[in-house]
Design an enzyme around this catalytic site. Structure first.
Site, short mmCIF file in Angstrom:
data_model
loop_
_atom_site.label_atom_id
_atom_site.label_comp_id
_atom_site.label_asym_id
_atom_site.label_seq_id
_atom_site.Cartn_x
_atom_site.Cartn_y
_atom_site.Cartn_z
N HIS A 23 0.84 -1.21 0.00
CA HIS A 23 0.00 0.00 0.00
C HIS A 23 0.87 1.26 0.00
O HIS A 23 0.64 2.19 -0.78
CB HIS A 23 -0.92 -0.01 1.22
CG HIS A 23 -1.58 1.31 1.45
ND1 HIS A 23 -2.60 1.77 0.64
CD2 HIS A 23 -1.34 2.30 2.36
CE1 HIS A 23 -2.97 2.98 1.06
NE2 HIS A 23 -2.22 3.32 2.09
N HIS B 210 1.27 5.11 -2.48
CA HIS B 210 1.62 6.51 -2.17
C HIS B 210 2.87 7.07 -2.86
O HIS B 210 2.90 8.25 -3.19
CB HIS B 210 1.85 6.64 -0.65
CG HIS B 210 0.58 6.62 0.14
ND1 HIS B 210 -0.35 7.64 0.09
CD2 HIS B 210 0.09 5.71 1.02
CE1 HIS B 210 -1.36 7.36 0.90
NE2 HIS B 210 -1.12 6.18 1.48
N GLU C 227 -6.59 8.97 0.08
CA GLU C 227 -6.64 7.50 0.08
C GLU C 227 -7.68 6.95 -0.91
O GLU C 227 -7.43 5.94 -1.55
CB GLU C 227 -6.96 6.96 1.48
CG GLU C 227 -5.90 7.22 2.53
CD GLU C 227 -4.64 6.38 2.35
OE1 GLU C 227 -4.60 5.49 1.48
OE2 GLU C 227 -3.66 6.65 3.08
N SER D 287 -3.54 0.73 -4.64
CA SER D 287 -2.81 -0.42 -4.11
C SER D 287 -3.72 -1.62 -3.91
O SER D 287 -3.31 -2.62 -3.31
CB SER D 287 -2.15 -0.03 -2.77
OG SER D 287 -3.13 0.43 -1.86
FE LIG Z 1 -2.26 5.21 2.95
#
Ligand SMILES: [Fe+2]
Length: 302
Positions: free
Chosen positions: A183, A188, A228, A243
Site C-alpha cells: 500500500h 503513495h 486515500e 494499491s
Molecule cells: Fe495510505
C-alpha cells in the site's frame, strides 16, 4: 469484518498529555509515541496469517523496530514475501495502465526506469528516500502500523511520511487488512514524488500542528476520502485504491457508488478501515485539490 470510526464527542477527557506536544522541528517527530492500531488484536484469528507462527513472528519483529528520523531499517524479506510483492505488483501495474491518474503513471514509469521499482524485489527505503528527497523533499520513516492521525499529520508538516514496512500474508496477496508496504509504495510513493502534491501534503500537516481534536478529525477525514480513496472522473488518485486490485475492479465495473465532493458528506461518513469502501469521492481533476482543501481550512477557521 469492518471497523468504522464514527463521529465522536469532542468533549472527551484529556488523558494523554503528549497531545499538547507540538513538534517544532523534524527531529521532534522522534519524541512522538509510535504506538499503532493493533489489527491483529482486533481481528484475532481473522487476521491473515494469524495461524502462521513464522509469519507472525516476522511481522512483529518488523513492527517493533520503528526508525528514527534519518535512519533506515533494513528488513529481511524471504521468498514468500517477495512472491507476494511480485504477484500484486504485476497485477496492479496492468490495472494502472487504464485507471491510474497521469501524475502517478509518469512517476511510476520513472521509478521503474531508474531501477528503484520492479516486480522482482521489494525496494529498500534508502533508495526510495534518495529519490523522494530529490523529487519533492519527502522521506519515508518506518512505523510499526497505523499510528494516530494527529501524529501522522504532524509528520507531513516536516515532509515525513510515516510508513509501514511489513508485507501482507501470502495467503491473501490481493487483500490487506491494514496498510502494508505494498500500500505504502505502490499506493503513495509515485504521488509523493510530485512536487505540487507534496506541497499540499505539507500544508495539510502544517494546519494540523497543535490543532484541537475536531480539526484533526476533519483534516484526517479529508485526507482519507481524497488522498486515500479519491478519484478524478475516470481516473484513480487515491492510494487505497491504487494499491488494491479489488478496489480498482469495483470502480472499473461501473458498480461503485461515486459521490461528488461535499465537505458535509465526508464529515458525516464513517471511515471504513478494514473493508472495501462503500463510496468514492470524485474530485474531478487534481487541480481542484487546492480549492477543496481551502474549503476545509476555511470551515475549520485555520
Ligand atoms: Fe495510505
Amino acid at each position: 469484518m469492518r471497523f468504522r470510526i464514527r463521529n465522536f464527542s469532542y468533549a472527551q477527557p484529556i488523558k494523554d498529555p503528549i497531545r499538547y506536544f507540538t513538534p517544532k522541528s523534524i527531529y521532534d517527530l522522534d519524541k512522538l509515541p509510535k504506538n499503532y492500531e493493533d489489527f491483529v488484536n482486533k481481528l484475532g484469528s481473522n487476521y491473515p496469517g494469524y495461524n502462521d507462527p513464522a509469519y507472525m513472528s516476522w511481522l512483529y519483529k518488523v513492527r517493533n523496530a520503528p526508525s528514527k528520523i534519518g535512519e533506515v531499517n533494513k528488513v529481511e524479506y524471504n521468498d514468500d514475501h517477495i512472491l507476494t510483492w511480485s504477484t500484486v505488483y504485476s497485477k496492479l501495474r496492468h490495472l494502472h495502465d487504464d485507471l491510474a491518474c497521469d501524475k502517478y503513471k509518469e512517476n511510476f514509469r520513472e521509478l521503474e526506469e531508474l531501477g528503484i521499482l520492479s516486480e522482482r524485489e521489494i525496494p529498500n527505503f534508502a533508495t526510495l528516500n534518495k529519490y523522494l528527497t530529490h523529487k519533492s523533499g519527502f522521506q519515508l520513516v518506518n512505523v510499526g502500523g497505523m499510528i494516530k492521525p494527529r501524529f501522522f499529520l504532524y509528520g507531513l508538516a516536516f515532509k515525513v511520511f510515516f510508513t509501514t514496512q511489513y508485507i501482507r500474508h501470502k495467503s491473501v496477496p490481493f487483500y490487506a487488512s491494514e496498510p502494508d508496504i505494498i500500500h505504502e509504495i505502490l499506493g503513495h510513493v509515485p504521488m509523493l514524488a510530485d512536487r505540487k502534491f507534496a506541497e499540499l501534503f505539507q500544508e495539510i500537516g502544517e494546519k494540523s500542528l497543535g490543532a484541537p481534536d475536531h480539526v484533526i478529525d476533519v483534516l484526517g477525514r479529508a485526507y482519507f476520502f481524497i488522498i486515500e480513496f479519491g478519484i478524478l472522473s475516470d481516473k484513480v488518485l487515491g492510494a487505497g485504491i491504487l494499491s488494491s486490485s479489488k478496489e480498482i475492479e469495483i470502480i472499473s465495473s461501473g458498480k461503485a457508488k461515486i459521490e461528488d465532493w461535499s465537505l458535509q458528506k465526508i464529515i458525516n461518513s464513517d471511515l471504513i478501515l478494514s473493508d472495501y469502501q462503500p463510496q468514492y469521492i470524485d474530485v474531478v481533476k487534481i487541480e481542484n485539490l487546492k480549492e477543496i482543501f481551502a474549503e476545509v481550512y476555511n470551515y475549520l477557521k485555520i
